[in-house]
Design a protein around this motif. Structure first.
Motif, PDB file in Angstrom:
ATOM      1  N   VAL A 141       0.780  -1.174  -0.089  1.00 13.14           N
ATOM      2  CA  VAL A 141       0.001   0.023   0.035  1.00 13.14           C
ATOM      3  C   VAL A 141       0.937   1.357  -0.033  1.00 13.14           C
ATOM      4  N   VAL A 142       0.540   2.262  -0.550  1.00 16.29           N
ATOM      5  CA  VAL A 142       1.139   3.328  -0.681  1.00 16.29           C
ATOM      6  C   VAL A 142       0.320   4.526   0.204  1.00 16.29           C
ATOM      7  N   LYS A 143       0.939   5.146   1.029  1.00 17.87           N
ATOM      8  CA  LYS A 143       0.414   6.180   2.078  1.00 17.87           C
ATOM      9  C   LYS A 143       0.752   7.491   1.892  1.00 17.87           C
ATOM     10  N   GLY A 144      -0.302   8.547   1.741  1.00 17.21           N
ATOM     11  CA  GLY A 144       0.139   9.928   1.459  1.00 17.21           C
ATOM     12  C   GLY A 144       0.168  10.516   2.840  1.00 17.21           C
ATOM     13  N   LYS A 145      -0.214  11.922   2.904  1.00 17.00           N
ATOM     14  CA  LYS A 145      -0.389  12.689   4.143  1.00 17.00           C
ATOM     15  C   LYS A 145      -1.514  12.016   4.875  1.00 17.00           C
ATOM     16  N   ASN A 146      -1.329  12.273   6.160  1.00 19.21           N
ATOM     17  CA  ASN A 146      -2.367  11.818   7.068  1.00 19.21           C
ATOM     18  C   ASN A 146      -2.541  10.287   7.240  1.00 19.21           C
ATOM     19  N   ASN A 147      -1.639   9.702   6.664  1.00 17.34           N
ATOM     20  CA  ASN A 147      -1.673   8.089   6.443  1.00 17.34           C
ATOM     21  C   ASN A 147      -2.626   7.655   5.680  1.00 17.34           C
ATOM     22  N   GLU A 148      -3.099   8.172   4.613  1.00 18.63           N
ATOM     23  CA  GLU A 148      -4.127   8.191   3.811  1.00 18.63           C
ATOM     24  C   GLU A 148      -3.670   7.173   2.733  1.00 18.63           C
ATOM     25  N   GLU A 149      -4.416   6.039   2.376  1.00 24.37           N
ATOM     26  CA  GLU A 149      -4.284   5.055   1.549  1.00 24.37           C
ATOM     27  C   GLU A 149      -4.316   5.576   0.075  1.00 24.37           C
ATOM     28  N   ILE A 150      -3.486   5.682  -0.654  1.00 25.90           N
ATOM     29  CA  ILE A 150      -3.658   6.407  -2.158  1.00 25.90           C
ATOM     30  C   ILE A 150      -3.283   5.343  -3.155  1.00 25.90           C
ATOM     31  N   ALA A 151      -2.883   4.343  -2.950  1.00 29.92           N
ATOM     32  CA  ALA A 151      -2.513   3.342  -4.153  1.00 29.92           C
ATOM     33  C   ALA A 151      -2.136   1.945  -3.354  1.00 29.92           C
ATOM     34  N   GLY A 152      -2.086   1.111  -4.023  1.00 30.65           N
ATOM     35  CA  GLY A 152      -2.045  -0.324  -3.575  1.00 30.65           C
ATOM     36  C   GLY A 152      -1.901  -1.404  -4.933  1.00 30.65           C
ATOM     37  N   ILE A 153      -1.004  -2.497  -4.465  1.00 30.17           N
ATOM     38  CA  ILE A 153      -1.064  -3.355  -5.363  1.00 30.17           C
ATOM     39  C   ILE A 153      -1.214  -4.874  -4.626  1.00 30.17           C
ATOM     40  N   LEU A 154      -1.956  -5.781  -5.330  1.00 30.01           N
ATOM     41  CA  LEU A 154      -2.254  -7.179  -4.900  1.00 30.01           C
ATOM     42  C   LEU A 154      -1.578  -7.909  -5.757  1.00 30.01           C
ATOM     43  N   ALA A 155      -0.684  -8.606  -5.586  1.00 38.46           N
ATOM     44  CA  ALA A 155      -0.252  -9.550  -6.390  1.00 38.46           C
ATOM     45  C   ALA A 155       0.964 -10.728  -5.692  1.00 38.46           C
ATOM     46  N   GLY A 156       1.468 -11.307  -6.500  1.00 41.91           N
ATOM     47  CA  GLY A 156       2.182 -12.565  -5.870  1.00 41.91           C
ATOM     48  C   GLY A 156       2.907 -13.495  -6.803  1.00 41.91           C
ATOM     49  N   ILE A 157       3.791 -14.338  -6.341  1.00 41.74           N
ATOM     50  CA  ILE A 157       4.507 -15.535  -7.145  1.00 41.74           C
ATOM     51  C   ILE A 157       3.936 -16.815  -7.061  1.00 41.74           C
ATOM     52  N   GLY A 158       3.729 -17.577  -8.047  1.00 42.74           N
ATOM     53  CA  GLY A 158       3.173 -18.758  -7.990  1.00 42.74           C
ATOM     54  C   GLY A 158       4.177 -19.929  -8.069  1.00 42.74           C
ATOM     55  N   TYR A 159       3.549 -20.921  -8.089  1.00 41.33           N
ATOM     56  CA  TYR A 159       4.294 -22.110  -8.288  1.00 41.33           C
ATOM     57  C   TYR A 159       5.644 -22.259  -9.330  1.00 41.33           C
ATOM     58  N   TRP A 160       5.250 -21.583 -10.443  1.00 42.28           N
ATOM     59  CA  TRP A 160       6.325 -21.678 -11.237  1.00 42.28           C
ATOM     60  C   TRP A 160       7.037 -20.315 -11.618  1.00 42.28           C
ATOM     61  N   ASN A 161       7.239 -19.577 -10.536  1.00 43.37           N
ATOM     62  CA  ASN A 161       7.829 -18.356 -10.608  1.00 43.37           C
ATOM     63  C   ASN A 161       7.510 -17.215 -11.511  1.00 43.37           C
ATOM     64  N   GLY A 162       5.966 -17.214 -11.754  1.00 42.52           N
ATOM     65  CA  GLY A 162       5.474 -16.099 -12.335  1.00 42.52           C
ATOM     66  C   GLY A 162       4.862 -15.093 -11.260  1.00 42.52           C
ATOM     67  N   LEU A 163       5.000 -13.844 -11.650  1.00 42.56           N
ATOM     68  CA  LEU A 163       4.390 -12.720 -10.964  1.00 42.56           C
ATOM     69  C   LEU A 163       3.062 -12.661 -11.367  1.00 42.56           C
ATOM     70  N   GLU A 164       2.046 -12.779 -10.810  1.00 43.40           N
ATOM     71  CA  GLU A 164       0.627 -12.541 -11.082  1.00 43.40           C
ATOM     72  C   GLU A 164       0.217 -11.179 -10.278  1.00 43.40           C
ATOM     73  N   ILE A 165      -0.162 -10.144 -11.134  1.00 41.40           N
ATOM     74  CA  ILE A 165      -0.609  -8.991 -10.581  1.00 41.40           C
ATOM     75  C   ILE A 165      -2.103  -8.977 -10.796  1.00 41.40           C
ATOM     76  N   LYS A 166      -2.836  -9.051  -9.620  1.00 40.05           N
ATOM     77  CA  LYS A 166      -4.229  -9.182  -9.584  1.00 40.05           C
ATOM     78  C   LYS A 166      -4.948  -7.782  -9.580  1.00 40.05           C
ATOM     79  N   ILE A 167      -4.230  -6.873  -8.911  1.00 42.56           N
ATOM     80  CA  ILE A 167      -4.967  -5.544  -8.859  1.00 42.56           C
ATOM     81  C   ILE A 167      -3.747  -4.328  -8.471  1.00 42.56           C
ATOM     82  N   LEU A 168      -3.770  -3.366  -9.170  1.00 37.80           N
ATOM     83  CA  LEU A 168      -3.093  -2.106  -9.204  1.00 37.80           C
ATOM     84  C   LEU A 168      -3.989  -1.045  -9.031  1.00 37.80           C
ATOM     85  N   TRP A 169      -4.091  -0.227  -8.145  1.00 40.56           N
ATOM     86  CA  TRP A 169      -4.789   0.972  -8.060  1.00 40.56           C
ATOM     87  C   TRP A 169      -4.298   1.968  -7.523  1.00 40.56           C
TER      88      TRP A 169
END
Length: 146
Positions: A43-71
């Protein structure tokens, strides 16, 4: 035989069984390069600890980065926050052995953003949702000195 079954909603235990079943089958065909899913969620936080961006991703069995959400919150877009977040996750994935990244997005979301960041369109579904397109992307991941 076709009449000897019922279809029901899944509960958490059913979901675990389904995931376990497909994983067991897949791994019987292609051995894993990693034992588990490695989450890369930030998560990316700005002023006042506000969440302004984030990414939900991970690496699976075969070393592939799977990006589910980038906001990125709308008023913070076009400030390189998404690029920095994406680059951060790609670097983390490379350091953990990932060799490819994959994701999907829609024409009204971030198609051009991913192209600018080195991703290639590998497929699309036209008219989904209606009058739009869904795009599938991939990108080879390498160390910067490779």
């Amino acid at each position: 035989m076709a009449d000897n079954f019922v279809i029901e909603h899944c509960n958490k235990e059913n979901c675990k069984k389904i995931v376990s079943g497909i994983n067991k089958y897949n791994l019987s065909k292609v051995p894993p390069m990693s034992d588990t899913w490695t989450p890369l969620e930030y998560v990316v936080k700005g002023k006042n600890n506000e969440e302004i961006a984030g990414i939900l991703a991970g690496i699976g069995y075969w070393n592939g980065l799977e990006i589910k959400i980038l906001w990125v919150k709308e008023e913070y877009r076009n400030n390189k926050i998404g690029t920095r977040l994406l680059t951060h996750v790609e670097k983390m994935a490379i350091d953990k052995g990932a060799t490819i990244a994959m994701l999907d997005t829609f024409d009204f979301q971030a198609k051009d953003f991913y192209i600018k960041n080195g991703y290639s369109i590998i497929g699309e579904i036209p008219n989904f949702p209606k009058k739009h397109k869904r795009f599938y992307f991939s990108k080879r991941l390498t160390h910067s000195n490779d």
